[in-house]
Design a protein around this motif. Sequence first.
Motif, PDB file in Angstrom:
ATOM      1  N   GLY A 157       0.835  -1.200   0.000  1.00 53.28           N
ATOM      2  CA  GLY A 157       0.000   0.000   0.000  1.00 53.28           C
ATOM      3  C   GLY A 157       0.866   1.244   0.000  1.00 53.28           C
ATOM      4  O   GLY A 157       0.637   2.179   0.751  1.00 53.28           O
ATOM      5  N   CYS A 158       1.898   1.220  -0.848  1.00 56.33           N
ATOM      6  CA  CYS A 158       2.888   2.300  -0.908  1.00 56.33           C
ATOM      7  C   CYS A 158       3.540   2.510   0.468  1.00 56.33           C
ATOM      8  O   CYS A 158       3.616   3.631   0.958  1.00 56.33           O
ATOM      9  CB  CYS A 158       2.277   3.589  -1.445  1.00 56.33           C
ATOM     10  N   PHE A 159       4.000   1.402   1.045  1.00 53.35           N
ATOM     11  CA  PHE A 159       4.802   1.424   2.284  1.00 53.35           C
ATOM     12  C   PHE A 159       4.009   1.835   3.521  1.00 53.35           C
ATOM     13  O   PHE A 159       4.577   2.308   4.488  1.00 53.35           O
ATOM     14  CB  PHE A 159       6.056   2.301   2.092  1.00 53.35           C
ATOM     15  N   ARG A 160       2.682   1.638   3.455  1.00 55.90           N
ATOM     16  CA  ARG A 160       1.852   2.002   4.599  1.00 55.90           C
ATOM     17  C   ARG A 160       1.453   0.817   5.455  1.00 55.90           C
ATOM     18  O   ARG A 160       1.145   0.975   6.613  1.00 55.90           O
ATOM     19  CB  ARG A 160       0.566   2.688   4.114  1.00 55.90           C
ATOM     20  N   TYR A 161       1.402  -0.380   4.853  1.00 47.91           N
ATOM     21  CA  TYR A 161       0.887  -1.532   5.581  1.00 47.91           C
ATOM     22  C   TYR A 161       1.893  -2.033   6.613  1.00 47.91           C
ATOM     23  O   TYR A 161       3.078  -1.711   6.562  1.00 47.91           O
ATOM     24  CB  TYR A 161       0.544  -2.675   4.621  1.00 47.91           C
ATOM     25  N   THR A 164       5.491  -3.678   5.851  1.00 47.76           N
ATOM     26  CA  THR A 164       6.651  -2.893   5.413  1.00 47.76           C
ATOM     27  C   THR A 164       7.771  -2.950   6.454  1.00 47.76           C
ATOM     28  O   THR A 164       7.532  -2.709   7.628  1.00 47.76           O
ATOM     29  CB  THR A 164       6.254  -1.418   5.218  1.00 47.76           C
ATOM     30  N   THR A 165       8.960  -3.289   6.001  1.00 45.16           N
ATOM     31  CA  THR A 165      10.107  -3.335   6.916  1.00 45.16           C
ATOM     32  C   THR A 165      11.198  -2.387   6.418  1.00 45.16           C
ATOM     33  O   THR A 165      11.089  -1.806   5.333  1.00 45.16           O
ATOM     34  CB  THR A 165      10.725  -4.749   6.974  1.00 45.16           C
ATOM     35  N   LEU A 169      11.958  -0.692   2.549  1.00 47.51           N
ATOM     36  CA  LEU A 169      12.254   0.707   2.246  1.00 47.51           C
ATOM     37  C   LEU A 169      13.628   0.834   1.593  1.00 47.51           C
ATOM     38  O   LEU A 169      13.819   1.652   0.681  1.00 47.51           O
ATOM     39  CB  LEU A 169      12.177   1.548   3.530  1.00 47.51           C
ATOM     40  N   ALA A 172      13.289  -0.140  -1.982  1.00 48.64           N
ATOM     41  CA  ALA A 172      12.690   0.953  -2.747  1.00 48.64           C
ATOM     42  C   ALA A 172      13.722   2.053  -2.999  1.00 48.64           C
ATOM     43  O   ALA A 172      13.766   2.650  -4.086  1.00 48.64           O
ATOM     44  CB  ALA A 172      11.488   1.515  -1.998  1.00 48.64           C
ATOM     45  N   TYR A 183       7.553   8.858  -8.347  1.00 47.02           N
ATOM     46  CA  TYR A 183       6.447   9.809  -8.235  1.00 47.02           C
ATOM     47  C   TYR A 183       5.357   9.508  -9.257  1.00 47.02           C
ATOM     48  O   TYR A 183       4.172   9.454  -8.926  1.00 47.02           O
ATOM     49  CB  TYR A 183       6.971  11.233  -8.388  1.00 47.02           C
ATOM     50  N   ASN A 186       3.571   6.384  -8.200  1.00 50.33           N
ATOM     51  CA  ASN A 186       2.706   6.637  -7.041  1.00 50.33           C
ATOM     52  C   ASN A 186       1.432   7.368  -7.447  1.00 50.33           C
ATOM     53  O   ASN A 186       0.345   7.050  -6.976  1.00 50.33           O
ATOM     54  CB  ASN A 186       3.444   7.496  -6.000  1.00 50.33           C
ATOM     55  N   ARG A 187       1.604   8.365  -8.313  1.00 48.72           N
ATOM     56  CA  ARG A 187       0.443   9.131  -8.785  1.00 48.72           C
ATOM     57  C   ARG A 187      -0.562   8.191  -9.440  1.00 48.72           C
ATOM     58  O   ARG A 187      -1.748   8.223  -9.150  1.00 48.72           O
ATOM     59  CB  ARG A 187       0.868  10.187  -9.829  1.00 48.72           C
ATOM     60  N   PHE A 190      -1.654   5.153  -6.704  1.00 51.70           N
ATOM     61  CA  PHE A 190      -2.165   5.400  -5.354  1.00 51.70           C
ATOM     62  C   PHE A 190      -2.893   6.716  -5.160  1.00 51.70           C
ATOM     63  O   PHE A 190      -3.645   6.865  -4.219  1.00 51.70           O
ATOM     64  CB  PHE A 190      -1.021   5.321  -4.330  1.00 51.70           C
ATOM     65  N   GLU A 191      -2.635   7.703  -6.001  1.00 53.00           N
ATOM     66  CA  GLU A 191      -3.187   9.015  -5.681  1.00 53.00           C
ATOM     67  C   GLU A 191      -4.367   9.411  -6.547  1.00 53.00           C
ATOM     68  O   GLU A 191      -5.081  10.336  -6.211  1.00 53.00           O
ATOM     69  CB  GLU A 191      -2.096  10.091  -5.833  1.00 53.00           C
TER      70      GLU A 191
END
Lengths: 316, 316
Positions: A157-161, A164-165, A169, A172, A183, A186-187, A190-191
Amino acid sequence: MQKLTIEETARFFLARDGFLILTHRRPDGDTAGCAAALCRGLRSLGKEAYILRNPQLTARYQPYHRGLTVAAPPEDSVIVSVDVASPGMLCPGAEKLPVELLLDHHGSNLGFAYRGIVDSGAAACGEIVLRVLLAMGVRLDKAMAEALYVALSTDTGCFRYANTTARTLRAAAACLEAGANAYAINRALFETVRPARMRLNAYLSQHMELLRNGKVALCLIPLLAEREAGVTEDDMEDISNFPRNLEGVELAVTFRTTENGDTKLSIRATPAYDAAAIALALGGGGHRGAAGATLSCDQAQARKMVLAVLEKQGIL
Amino acid sequence: MQKLTIEETARFFLARDGFLILTHRRPDGDTAGCAAALCRGLRSLGKEAYILRNPQLTARYQPYHRGLTVAAPPEDSVIVSVDVASPGMLCPGAEKLPVELLLDHHGSNLGFAYRGIVDSGAAACGEIVLRVLLAMGVRLDKAMAEALYVALSTDTGCFRYANTTARTLRAAAACLEAGANAYAINRALFETVRPARMRLNAYLSQHMELLRNGKVALCLIPLLAEREAGVTEDDMEDISNFPRNLEGVELAVTFRTTENGDTKLSIRATPAYDAAAIALALGGGGHRGAAGATLSCDQAQARKMVLAVLEKQGIL
């Protein structure tokens, strides 16, 4: 299955040529991105490598496979699967292929290949593929880095869940250093909210039913509301997160009507509640945090049945 | 201003004792998190350190400053500012304090302190604070790591914005390794929608004005709509992203009414447009991707002025 280390896996690839990479059914960013990165990485070493065309690949991920796929298995290929948890999850057309090596991060993977890595500590299979590529001496290019970034970001979830360790990161970070335009990805992933989904969100905000001081949310989504908003199935992908993300909600039940008039329930719970127990009482199943059931009735009737179960379980 | 390296800054801190840390007006997660991490880091080395209480700190960030603040500057403090772009941005009560050292990442910072670091390549000031702490030999604990994670994640939209670099992701990885519960922070800061904000989102979805085939979005937010939804300033933090995230929108202007009846504009643009040029024409300023202006008129009048500028610049 013979368990391999990252280095042994790298040596396996380096010692062979002619690879066919398999993805899983209903492909997500992790399987699609891993396949693309691995295929390009192997090609960058002068090896022949293809991805078996997955007919279920959605428009969102198709650009990553462009120029890499083959419609049928070439003869004498070394068959490798990425992010595939079980033989039943192999993409259409790959069900009976003998997988020589698998790379996966699903703890439930029983090891259906001759050899491979199952690392359930990896948030995404992309973490494993990145390490294998680096161990092979592959120089990450922009296309590989972007495919891996898609793999890493979609499964977290774009490093939200919670999965994520620090390693995720750092993986990435390596993709960004190799030129990934994170970017833009992500846009796109996710955005961006489609207008139809924004209309449905507005409807749901105004019609969500909150019970027990806002701890329990019932979110009925009538077919008419879906049609008036103009949503597609793509728009509905994460709809069960909508009530769950409202502050204070600890248990969320989303109701949708299926093609044949049944009501499909998605149940999401924080650790305070057990989604699976509720689903079970309604003839469904799942995990503690996420479960579901299908009821042969309309949403109004389904709502009554859910309320009855919640009352019986002492939740309401 | 004397420009310092990370090492020189670390030596500056190590050679002194008794620090007062200043945050900026309308504090965000970066300034709040940096102040908390720096204060705790200095204390962990046996030094006296306080954050000057910022009366504008919102409920969201107050827990991070608990036990660290002081209401008035202690005598003979070494005054340090974090993430403060100009003297005019110093928090209420700090306007006239002589800043001995500043740590900042705003390219526009002219260097209002005696010495400091302005690193505009840092996505968040938290990146700089982390490096200084490590250079001082501070052992990151959970509280410091979580404060820094808040700093890094809020200024990058949880690592989604274009300012995110490999260094940002590596800094976040260091926070996770030091025990930060990133998932809980992500849930609270990025995934949880307060009911009031959800009501406002629904209003905005239904009232957003789309021009030029949906490429340009005007989002007027009347005070009455804010009041009826019941939003707080916390709820409004990222409101300018709301129209920007709608699929197809490349230029978004958000209108809000200030306490004294002026209209505050937030302009967000994809690379296809120049937000700063529009802001400039309206007496404001900013960057190409994000800019703003304040107009001494109501929203209806401000809308006309914006439309006139967009027409003049050939956008409409």
